[in-house]
Each structure stands twice: as structure tokens, then as C-alpha cells.
Motif scaffolding. Sequence first.
Motif, PDB file in Angstrom:
ATOM      1  N   THR A  50      -5.319   3.331  -9.853  1.00 24.71           N
ATOM      2  CA  THR A  50      -6.226   4.024  -8.945  1.00 24.71           C
ATOM      3  C   THR A  50      -6.005   5.530  -9.050  1.00 24.71           C
ATOM      4  OG1 THR A  50      -4.653   3.737  -7.114  1.00 24.71           O
ATOM      5  CG2 THR A  50      -6.407   2.094  -7.345  1.00 24.71           C
ATOM      6  N   GLU A  87     -10.154   1.424  -1.571  1.00 21.70           N
ATOM      7  CA  GLU A  87      -9.579   2.764  -1.654  1.00 21.70           C
ATOM      8  C   GLU A  87     -10.185   3.615  -2.763  1.00 21.70           C
ATOM      9  OE1 GLU A  87      -5.426   2.466  -2.278  1.00 21.70           O
ATOM     10  OE2 GLU A  87      -5.049   1.229  -0.518  1.00 21.70           O
ATOM     11  N   LYS A 133       2.667   1.736  -3.491  1.00 21.54           N
ATOM     12  CA  LYS A 133       1.713   2.200  -4.497  1.00 21.54           C
ATOM     13  C   LYS A 133       1.411   3.683  -4.302  1.00 21.54           C
ATOM     14  CE  LYS A 133      -2.752   3.315  -5.318  1.00 21.54           C
ATOM     15  NZ  LYS A 133      -3.682   4.150  -4.519  1.00 21.54           N
ATOM     16  N   ARG A 135       0.840  -1.198   0.000  1.00 24.94           N
ATOM     17  CA  ARG A 135       0.000   0.000   0.000  1.00 24.94           C
ATOM     18  C   ARG A 135       0.880   1.255   0.000  1.00 24.94           C
ATOM     19  NH1 ARG A 135      -5.322   0.660   1.754  1.00 24.94           N
ATOM     20  NH2 ARG A 135      -5.297  -1.485   2.516  1.00 24.94           N
ATOM     21  N   ARG A 182      -6.334  -2.835  -2.692  1.00 22.96           N
ATOM     22  CA  ARG A 182      -6.732  -1.482  -3.055  1.00 22.96           C
ATOM     23  C   ARG A 182      -8.235  -1.324  -3.272  1.00 22.96           C
ATOM     24  NH1 ARG A 182      -1.827  -2.693  -4.115  1.00 22.96           N
ATOM     25  NH2 ARG A 182      -0.170  -1.211  -4.534  1.00 22.96           N
TER      26      ARG A 182
END
Length: 423
Positions: free
Chosen positions: A348, A209, A14, A11, A206
Motif C-alpha cells: 500500500t 485504506e 503495517k 493495521r 487494508r
Amino acid sequence: MTRRYTPTRRRFLKAAVAVGGTAGLSACLDMTDEPVPEGVDDPSTLPARQHAWRESMATDEHGNPVLPRHHTFLYVDLDESGEPSDETRQRVEDALSLLDRAYERSSAGLLYSVGYTPAYFERYGTTPESVDLPAPRRLSDFEDPDFHTQDALLHLASDRADVVLEAEEALFGDGETANGIEAVAFPGTVEDRRTGFIGEGMPAERADEVDGIPEDADVPEAAKLFMGFNAGFRGNQATEAYVTIDDGPFAGGTTKHVVTLQQRLDRWYGDNDHDSMVKKLFSTRKVGDIEGVGANVGDDSGVVPEDFENLIEEANDHGAIGHAQKMAAANRDEEGNIRTVRRHVESTDSGVASLHFPSLQQEISTFEEIREAMNAADVVSETPAIRQRVNNGILRYIFVKDRGNFLVPSREQRALPRPDGSV
């Protein structure tokens, strides 16, 4: 050596790539202490084809190529107007050679390519000779994309988040070095920056998120992509030699189409159980054959001529038609060879579940033909249950945001190529 990523570490890395810049790089370096493999003293010893990544990537237990985990897509405009000068061309070569010397050409180091748009060649008032490189356009009646008209796309990829960030900073930011080698600035400005990722566990981590994925969606931990299945099977990809331009002044290069798709996975997970997903993503004939995320299929999704030779009959019998099933015929030549190499990764960016989809082929028209098959207009006209975006593969769940066409020339021609291919 295999790097193990805990959920918290994945996390964090990223997020660092998404933030970019010196802040992202500094944070990333604080968590990374393993040395990065160095590149070569003489970049001319590297493979002639920029797009030939496969031998430099890992493979899984089935021989499928494993893409690097972290990606950045840098859409660049040159600082100089008109036809590039010899000085600017040399600065581009020096900047790209820096990457070759700094990082091993591998997923553990850095894989990259630079491609040029039709808009770049308009600086010369013409198009690249003997290359099918039209301006990007709409490829269905129900899309309204933006088009990339910057000069170039620099695609950086690595298993190391710190590598893609450091390379970007060395070329376009405040980075002083790249893996210990003095930085060389690229003579251009990043007008648009996108990030991507792919790898087991990364989508599941993810899922909470971003917009477009429901809170109760069960994205499998083993999946490499948000839709819950794996992709990129070796048997469903062209060889890199096949997508290489055979002749003309840009022999040794390839063309690249990149589309960004926003995903509506609330619908995907809300509409479908596992069998329905298999039917719409793969084929009406694959239901019951694909377990979990598809690891059991080995190196081929198993779509065969029987899947696509009678699409209308299959659609009438099953009330839906599969994504791979629709395009399988268009993505094969007369000898049955696959025509494209796809290297899609999740994203994302802006807090939205998206997919960056690069496709390599000898001619952009090849991609356009395959994309036309994805619309399945003949099936829509003959089958009441199949609509433009309903029961028509995965079209209900993806929305085109932008498109771009690029010529990825050979390594020798990569620094601001002239339309006649001369260097």
C-alpha cells in the motif's frame, strides 16, 4: 509459537513498517515484547545460497511455503564511486554479518538477500561473467516503466515488523543495535524504499485504506492477496536448486527480477463475479473447481497441459483466457519442471494498491520469455474477443510501474562481487 494478530494490531504494524525509521521502530517496539530468536556466532555456517529461504519458512497444511508477513525492499547506491575498495567491500560484509549474528535465519527472525544490478557492474566496465543479466527493459508495448539502476537491492523479510525495521535502522539509520548486537552501518544510501506484506486477513483489512479498490469490494478475509485468491502453491513453483546457477564463477547464485505493479481492483471487482475471476486468473477450465480463495486446490493450481495446448480454441470458446493458463507452457522446461520461484507480496505504498513481484531464475531471459507469454500476442491476433488488455488474463487490472534485474550471488560472494566472481 504462533503470534496472533488482531485487526488493530495488524493495521498498526503495517503502518509502522510503511513509516519506517526510528519513529516506526519505536512505535512497533512499544507493542512487541516477545524476544527475537538470535542468529549464529559464525555466519559461514549458514546456507551457501542467499536465495534458499524455503527450509527456513513455515508451511501450511498442504506443504505450501508461507512467506514472511512483512517485507522491505531497499534500493541502495554505494557511497563510493568507481570500483569499490577492499575497505568498502569489508564494510559490506561486516554489515551483512551483523544481520546473521543478530537474527535467526527464519521467518521468526530475519530472511534477507542482497542482489546487484547491471549498473553496479558498469563500475568495472563489464558484465558479470557467464551470467544472463541484461539491463531491465520494457516487456510489452503497453508499459512504460521506470528502471532500477541503483547498485543493489537489499530485501528484508520477517513475520516480525519490528525486526525488518530494526535491521534497516541498524544498517542505514540511527539504530545503535540489532537484537542487542552493536550496529554496523552499510556503506551506502537507500535511494528508494518499498514495503510489502502478505498473509491471511491482511489484504481485507487494508482494502479501505488505498486507492484502486472500491468501497464495496468484498475482499475475502481468508485471502492473502488483494485479488481475493491465494498463490504460491508448491506445485507451481520451481525448487530453489532449479533456479540456482549451475556453473561459472557465480555458481550457487541466482538472478532476480523485481517488478512493481499498480492494481486497478475497482475494475477487477466491478467486472467479475467469482467464476469470471477464476477464468481470468487461473484458467478457462478451472471454473467450478476453485472454491473461495482457492484453499481447496491444495498444493497445485491444477493447470495442466490441456489448459494451454490449445489456447486459441479455449479463447474462442470462452471469450477470455487465464493468466496462469497463458504462461504455463513457457514456465515449464522440456521435462515439465517449473522454471521460476515467485515471492510476490502486496503493498500500500503511497496509498495505492500495488504488488511487488520478485522472480528467481537461472537467467533473466527465462523471466522475459514467461512475461512474453503473458502478452498472448498469438491469441490476440487470432481471437476477436481477446485484446491486448481485455479478456486477456489479468492485464486489464495491472499496470507496470518499475522493473529491475539483479544478480543474487552466493553468500561467499555477496559483499560487492567483482565481475569475475573473485572475493
